[in-house]
Design a protein around this motif. Structure first.
Motif, PDB file in Angstrom:
ATOM      1  N   VAL A  22       1.090  -1.118  -0.185  1.00 49.22           N
ATOM      2  CA  VAL A  22      -0.101   0.126  -0.111  1.00 49.22           C
ATOM      3  C   VAL A  22       0.537   1.353  -0.162  1.00 49.22           C
ATOM      4  N   ALA A  23       0.826   2.462  -0.798  1.00 47.07           N
ATOM      5  CA  ALA A  23       1.357   3.188  -1.155  1.00 47.07           C
ATOM      6  C   ALA A  23       0.804   4.843  -1.034  1.00 47.07           C
ATOM      7  N   ASP A  24       0.163   5.225   0.144  1.00 46.26           N
ATOM      8  CA  ASP A  24      -0.434   5.761   0.543  1.00 46.26           C
ATOM      9  C   ASP A  24      -0.912   6.785   1.981  1.00 46.26           C
ATOM     10  N   PRO A  25      -1.097   7.959   1.638  1.00 42.54           N
ATOM     11  CA  PRO A  25      -0.428   9.116   2.659  1.00 42.54           C
ATOM     12  C   PRO A  25      -1.689   8.588   3.787  1.00 42.54           C
ATOM     13  N   ARG A  26      -2.455   7.924   3.771  1.00 41.77           N
ATOM     14  CA  ARG A  26      -3.452   7.369   4.846  1.00 41.77           C
ATOM     15  C   ARG A  26      -2.922   6.419   5.374  1.00 41.77           C
ATOM     16  N   TYR A  27      -3.296   5.696   5.943  1.00 41.55           N
ATOM     17  CA  TYR A  27      -2.776   3.845   6.595  1.00 41.55           C
ATOM     18  C   TYR A  27      -4.386   3.449   6.712  1.00 41.55           C
ATOM     19  N   ILE A  28      -4.692   3.402   5.569  1.00 40.70           N
ATOM     20  CA  ILE A  28      -5.537   3.168   5.161  1.00 40.70           C
ATOM     21  C   ILE A  28      -5.663   1.440   5.376  1.00 40.70           C
ATOM     22  N   GLN A  71     -31.108   2.137  15.495  1.00 44.39           N
ATOM     23  CA  GLN A  71     -29.869   2.522  15.709  1.00 44.39           C
ATOM     24  C   GLN A  71     -28.885   1.177  15.504  1.00 44.39           C
ATOM     25  N   PRO A  72     -27.653   1.031  15.262  1.00 39.55           N
ATOM     26  CA  PRO A  72     -26.991   0.090  15.170  1.00 39.55           C
ATOM     27  C   PRO A  72     -26.454  -0.979  16.320  1.00 39.55           C
ATOM     28  N   ARG A  73     -26.345  -1.741  16.650  1.00 35.44           N
ATOM     29  CA  ARG A  73     -26.143  -2.304  18.390  1.00 35.44           C
ATOM     30  C   ARG A  73     -24.767  -3.115  17.432  1.00 35.44           C
ATOM     31  N   LEU A  74     -23.601  -2.428  16.845  1.00 31.88           N
ATOM     32  CA  LEU A  74     -22.556  -2.914  16.583  1.00 31.88           C
ATOM     33  C   LEU A  74     -21.882  -0.873  16.277  1.00 31.88           C
ATOM     34  N   SER A  75     -20.749  -1.245  16.472  1.00 33.09           N
ATOM     35  CA  SER A  75     -19.704  -0.040  16.830  1.00 33.09           C
ATOM     36  C   SER A  75     -18.830  -0.700  16.161  1.00 33.09           C
ATOM     37  N   LEU A  76     -17.712   0.770  14.967  1.00 30.09           N
ATOM     38  CA  LEU A  76     -16.562  -0.158  14.495  1.00 30.09           C
ATOM     39  C   LEU A  76     -15.646   0.463  15.133  1.00 30.09           C
ATOM     40  N   TYR A  77     -14.300   0.367  15.623  1.00 29.11           N
ATOM     41  CA  TYR A  77     -13.438   0.194  16.493  1.00 29.11           C
ATOM     42  C   TYR A  77     -12.128   0.732  15.132  1.00 29.11           C
ATOM     43  N   GLN A  78     -11.595   1.693  15.267  1.00 27.85           N
ATOM     44  CA  GLN A  78     -10.410   1.940  14.113  1.00 27.85           C
ATOM     45  C   GLN A  78      -9.250   2.299  14.844  1.00 27.85           C
ATOM     46  N   SER A  79      -8.151   1.852  15.060  1.00 29.09           N
ATOM     47  CA  SER A  79      -7.090   2.828  14.847  1.00 29.09           C
ATOM     48  C   SER A  79      -5.982   1.916  13.724  1.00 29.09           C
ATOM     49  N   ARG A  80      -4.901   1.990  13.876  1.00 32.57           N
ATOM     50  CA  ARG A  80      -3.519   1.941  13.357  1.00 32.57           C
ATOM     51  C   ARG A  80      -3.556   0.274  13.472  1.00 32.57           C
ATOM     52  N   GLU A  81      -3.470  -0.259  14.835  1.00 35.12           N
ATOM     53  CA  GLU A  81      -3.233  -1.743  14.705  1.00 35.12           C
ATOM     54  C   GLU A  81      -4.221  -2.848  14.564  1.00 35.12           C
ATOM     55  N   VAL A  82      -5.982  -2.563  14.765  1.00 36.45           N
ATOM     56  CA  VAL A  82      -6.736  -3.121  14.804  1.00 36.45           C
ATOM     57  C   VAL A  82      -8.026  -2.328  14.215  1.00 36.45           C
ATOM     58  N   VAL A  83      -8.852  -2.836  13.806  1.00 41.91           N
ATOM     59  CA  VAL A  83     -10.028  -2.282  13.058  1.00 41.91           C
ATOM     60  C   VAL A  83     -11.111  -3.776  13.214  1.00 41.91           C
ATOM     61  N   ALA A  84     -11.782  -3.645  14.511  1.00 42.03           N
ATOM     62  CA  ALA A  84     -12.928  -4.654  14.256  1.00 42.03           C
ATOM     63  C   ALA A  84     -13.950  -3.626  14.415  1.00 42.03           C
ATOM     64  N   ARG A 112      -4.658   7.825  12.248  1.00 36.65           N
ATOM     65  CA  ARG A 112      -4.085   6.975  11.121  1.00 36.65           C
ATOM     66  C   ARG A 112      -4.443   7.747   9.208  1.00 36.65           C
ATOM     67  N   ILE A 113      -4.097   8.845   9.647  1.00 37.14           N
ATOM     68  CA  ILE A 113      -4.186  10.155   9.230  1.00 37.14           C
ATOM     69  C   ILE A 113      -2.524  10.736   8.806  1.00 37.14           C
ATOM     70  N   ASN A 114      -2.088  10.822   7.936  1.00 34.46           N
ATOM     71  CA  ASN A 114      -0.799  12.009   8.302  1.00 34.46           C
ATOM     72  C   ASN A 114      -1.088  13.270   9.111  1.00 34.46           C
ATOM     73  N   VAL A 115       0.150  14.186   9.760  1.00 31.44           N
ATOM     74  CA  VAL A 115       0.758  15.121   9.664  1.00 31.44           C
ATOM     75  C   VAL A 115       0.384  16.016   8.765  1.00 31.44           C
ATOM     76  N   GLY A 116      -0.463  17.796   8.612  1.00 28.74           N
ATOM     77  CA  GLY A 116      -0.829  18.458   7.580  1.00 28.74           C
ATOM     78  C   GLY A 116      -1.290  18.068   6.907  1.00 28.74           C
ATOM     79  N   THR A 117      -2.027  16.718   6.282  1.00 30.06           N
ATOM     80  CA  THR A 117      -3.081  16.765   5.798  1.00 30.06           C
ATOM     81  C   THR A 117      -4.405  16.243   6.505  1.00 30.06           C
ATOM     82  N   VAL A 118      -5.245  17.291   5.622  1.00 32.11           N
ATOM     83  CA  VAL A 118      -6.823  17.295   6.543  1.00 32.11           C
ATOM     84  C   VAL A 118      -7.886  16.486   5.200  1.00 32.11           C
ATOM     85  N   TYR A 119      -8.561  15.325   5.424  1.00 29.71           N
ATOM     86  CA  TYR A 119      -9.485  14.645   4.238  1.00 29.71           C
ATOM     87  C   TYR A 119     -10.920  15.032   4.458  1.00 29.71           C
ATOM     88  N   MET A 120     -11.933  15.359   3.411  1.00 28.43           N
ATOM     89  CA  MET A 120     -13.391  15.654   3.657  1.00 28.43           C
ATOM     90  C   MET A 120     -13.679  14.675   2.582  1.00 28.43           C
TER      91      MET A 120
END
Lengths: 573, 179, 139
Positions: A44-50, B34-47, A491-499
């Motif tokens: 993955v090459a992207d400024p955002r950690y998609i 109202q959905p009964r699930l929520s999305l948790y998103q971080s760099r390490e894990v998405v669930a 998960r997004i980079n510093v200095g950029t905002v996404y809309m």
């Protein structure tokens, strides 16, 4: 796409470059997950950690607006590391030496300061992509096309696939995944200013003659030069070159950049016709509104992103006085002296497409019945269709070879400064689609995500401005100022905002710069300068955002109110 | 017999289809959308996260009107009609799996003409709307759905969500049969 | 309940689905085994159907032709004949005065389908006489 959607999961490596399938095409993202489980390497090459970055083998967080520098470097590493396929280059490409003259100087050490990618990571990615067996696919989206150097990036992406021979074999090559459900189809159908249906050039006299004969008009009636592109329409009106605009099923006042300016420009038209299913911000300023049947109320065919034609049926009869889009246009054409007298979509398909585009001749309605499909090129009735293009290294150029083209890197048009220190990049939202006139009227989808939308901002940028999750903020640029909600996102980079671009209140296209590249006229929606500021009185902000939203909705209702009154007979003009 | 919903985070693409399926299913059953699930998103894990149907469920003990009950299959359910909206269960839940939702007198989501009276950045438990009787909503494993299967599991695009059942009884279809 | 086969109108994935209709109201969709979606639908395919019921959550459907008799005047509902004659007259006047290239037209990459685009580009080229036909491929 040179590859089919199902074929993606059989590739040995998928490199996603400026493409976030989880938001734009979940059903394609599913193939990426399946490919990974089948053993494919994911880059993955992207400024955002998609989302895909999380399951990727390599993640390359390149800087916004550095695409050409990145791709040139990627190509440079491939050649310098000897990862290219010399035999394929000799037999199936032209211009390698000239191409290399530009690429040669893009060494990873020199470009690290531009791309933000270390030489070690760049080399690792190049090796992974070039060595993958049985094939690699380069997938991209708007992250490539909505940049200043979009065509330049695509030339280099294609060159990378060619020099490594990661094209011209099954499940390989290039996958620009088209956004809207029939954007591939409408391009195939010749809704483009330079080509008739089937990419037959309007500047070619033989093609003009063929179409003139089919349409029963003198050849000289058909224009011999390319037309204007719709993304330039605002400037063209301003310059007095466009006087009338027939807008069919689009909402440019939501989806085009710098909408405030565009609204002023549209007002100068002598006649502005909108053919739509909903009262939108665009139809509300039209001179004439022509009501069409919606998806679900008519039948026809669509062309998916991988060139697959499929049929769809009507589920409901037309409502009110709505007529099928093609009926309205055919009626108008007949009134204006060019009779079009079709009775069904099948008749149109057979006469206007299959008869005039040899590569689609085998795409019959029968073949597409039920769950059937037809993937072009499909030249004969018994042809199975073509999931993979360019097999065996046969390209569609006159000499059948791939032409390698390289470009120097240029900075984006608008770069951040002290007054507008952040980059604004527009992206897609999974639960809403395009201008939102359809999904915004769906109960569940509007429950999951509603106005005033979100601006994604890195935690450091948010903290520096005293912004917390869900706070309402002002976002402003040289073009405008809007209110929206902050989504603090690590998960997004510093200095950029996404809309995302479908919100009426948190409307990023009030802020985006209208700069288009000369070749494709695609707007540079991924790179505008902006600033974000916390609204001091949050409760006032909530009420303000709500009020302007309600006013806008009320305006739509008001503009469609005459619908409730039976027409009084006007003298025929 | 007990059953619960499990997630494979490496498959989750955070598309929100589970939330849409949950909302559709409950609306169809006449319950809060109202959905009964929520999305948790971080760099390490998405669930996507939902109720764990804990063995020692604190929400169950907190409810002053016995609107929360444990079924034979160990599923913790809220009776929306009986709930008084006191929010104690939500405060007690260690996973934040209980949300609040109500239908405003002016209609369903999207067409309400209300005046915001709270700041959205406030804690969900502190949010309130004039004229809205909010009730606790949480995962009920789609007990009221004709398929008997959680809709989030049925419609998960990547099959990241799955229904895990232990001590199968013969009259309950297995996850495979249900699909 | 009626079931009508369709292709999802949202992204370019090309997912096959059934539209479920009861008494003239769309009540749901169900995924089909299409070539690209293989029995799966995302949230838009699954719950993006009820705009067909004209919910007016965001904005109302338009059911009748309407026009502004003069620039800037309020909309009036008119008959199809009135609307199309009005458009024909205005477009012919612009073509007469400024040439066919002063008229811009678009196709639609959304729910309209391929056939409508074929007719539109023919109208632009054979009737108006311009190649000013484009679609929203760039945004």
């Amino acid at each position: 796409m040179s590859v089919s959607v199902p074929g993606l999961e059989n590739a040995g490596c998928l490199m996603l470059f400026g493409y976030n399938p989880n938001a734009s095409h979940p059903i394609v993202a599913r193939r990426v997950v399946k490919a990974k489980e089948k053993g494919a390497k994911i880059i993955v090459a992207d400024p955002r950690y998609i989302e895909t970055a999380r399951i990727a083998d390599l993640y390359l967080p390149l800087n916004n607006g550095s695409n050409v520098a990145f791709l040139n470097t990627f190509a440079n590493v491939i050649v310098n590391e000897g990862l290219h396929d010399k035999q394929f280059i000799d037999e199936h490409t032209v211009g390698f030496d000239e191409w290399w003259k530009t690429i040669e100087s893009y060494t990873p050490d020199r470009t690290e300061s531009i791309t933000g990618i270390s030489p070690r990571l760049m080399k690792e990615a190049a090796r992974m992509y070039a060595h993958a067996q049985p094939s690699s696919v380069l997938c991209w989206g708007m992250g490539v096309t909505q940049q200043k150097q979009n065509v330049e990036s695509i030339h280099t992406l294609a060159a990378i696939a060619c020099i490594t021979h990661q094209i011209a074999k099954p499940n390989s090559g290039l996958a620009p995944v088209r956004g809207q459900n029939n954007v591939q189809g409408s391009c195939d159908m010749g809704a483009l200013p330079n080509v008739f249906p089937g990419y037959q050039k309007v500047t070619d006299a033989a093609h003009r003659q063929k179409f003139a004969e089919a349409w029963g008009v003198p050849t000289e009636k058909l224009s011999d030069h390319e037309g204007y592109k719709v993304s330039n329409v605002g400037h063209l009106i301003e310059e007095g070159r466009i006087r009338a605009f027939y807008n069919f099923g689009e909402d440019p006042l939501q989806t085009e950049p710098d909408t405030r300016k565009l609204a002023q420009q549209l007002a100068a038209l002598e006649i502005f016709v909108c053919q739509d299913i909903f009262m939108t911000q665009t139809t509300a300023v039209a001179d004439v509104v022509l009501p069409a049947t919606s998806w679900g109320e008519h039948e026809g065919t669509f062309g998916a992103c991988d060139r697959t034609f499929q049929r769809f049926d009507a589920a409901l009869p037309p409502k009110g006085e709505c007529r099928h889009d093609w009926e309205i246009i055919a009626d108008l054409s007949t009134r204006m002296g060019h009779p079009i007298t079709y009775k069904s979509t099948r008749e149109i398909w057979d006469n206007e497409l299959r008869a005039l585009w040899p590569a689609a001749f085998g795409a019959t309605y029968e073949k597409m019945a039920g769950l059937g499909h037809a993937q072009w090129p499909i030249p004969t009735l018994d042809h199975p269709g073509t999931p993979d293009l360019f097999l065996g290294g046969k390209f569609t150029t006159p000499d059948g070879k791939a032409h390698l083209i390289a470009h120097e890197y240029k900075l984006p048009t608008e770069t951040p400064d002290t007054k507008y220190p952040l980059i604004l990049c527009t992206v897609r939202e999974v639960g809403h689609y395009s201008c939102r006139s359809m999904t915004g009227n769906c109960t569940t989808l509007s429950l999951l995500a509603e106005e005033p939308g979100f601006v994604h901002i890195n935690a450091l940028d948010a903290e520096a401005r005293g912004i917390k999750q869900d706070d309402l903020v002002w976002v402003y640029s040289r073009r405008g100022k809007i209110i929206t909600r902050a989504e603090v996102d690590d998960r997004i980079n510093v200095g950029t905002v996404y809309m995302t671009y479908q919100w009426w209140i948190g409307k990023c296209n009030d802020l985006t710069i209208h700069a288009v590249d000369k070749r494709s006229a695609t707007p540079e929606d991924k790179h505008s300068a902006c600033q974000v500021e916390l609204v001091d009185d949050q409760l006032w902000a909530e009420q303000h955002a709500h009020e302007i939203y309600m006013n806008l909705k009320a305006r739509m209702t008001q503009e469609s109110a005459p619908q409730q009154i039976a027409p009084h007979q006007r003298g025929d003009r | 017999m007990s059953r619960h919903i499990e997630i494979e985070p490496s498959r989750c693409i955070a598309c929100g289809t589970c939330q849409a399926a949950c909302s559709l299913g409950h609306r169809r059953a006449g319950l809060q959308a109202q959905p009964r699930l929520s999305l948790y998103q971080s760099r390490e894990v998405v669930a996507s996260l939902t109720c764990h149907h804990c063995a020692g469920a604190p929400c169950l003990r907190m409810c002053p009107v016995d609107a929360i009950t444990r079924d034979l299959d160990e599923c913790i359910r809220v009776d929306e009609k009986r709930c008084i909206g006191c929010k104690l269960c939500s405060l007690a839940c260690p996973y934040g799996a209980i949300d609040f939702s109500g239908t405003p007198i002016s209609g369903v989501a999207g067409i309400e003409y209300h005046t915001p009276t709270f700041v959205a950045a406030a804690d969900p438990v502190l949010r309130w709307k004039i004229g809205v009787y909010s009730r606790a909503v949480k995962c009920d494993q789609c007990v009221s759905d004709p398929s008997g299967k959680p809709q989030c599991v049925t419609y998960c695009v990547t099959k990241a969500l799955r229904l895990v059942e232990t001590q199968q009884t013969p009259d309950v279809p297995t996850a495979e049969e249900g699909a | 309940m009626e079931k009508h086969m369709a292709v999802c109108p949202y992204c370019g994935s090309g997912c096959k689905l059934n539209i479920l209709v009861q008494d003239g109201i769309v009540v749901g969709t169900e995924p089909l085994q299409g070539i690209t979606n293989e029995g799966e639908l995302c949230l838009k395919g699954l719950s993006g159907y009820d705009f067909l019921n004209d919910t007016k959550i965001l904005t109302p459907r338009v059911y009748h032709p309407q026009l502004r008799p003069v620039k800037g005047a309020p909309f009036e509902r008119v008959t199809w004949d009135n609307a199309l004659n009005f458009v024909a007259e205005k477009l012919l006047a612009v073509k007469e005065k400024f040439g066919p290239d002063a008229i811009m037209l678009t196709g639609s990459s959304r729910g309209a389908g391929n056939e409508a685009n074929l007719v539109m580009q023919r109208f632009a080229r054979a009737c108006i006489g311009t190649n000013n036909i484009d679609n929203c491929a760039r945004t």
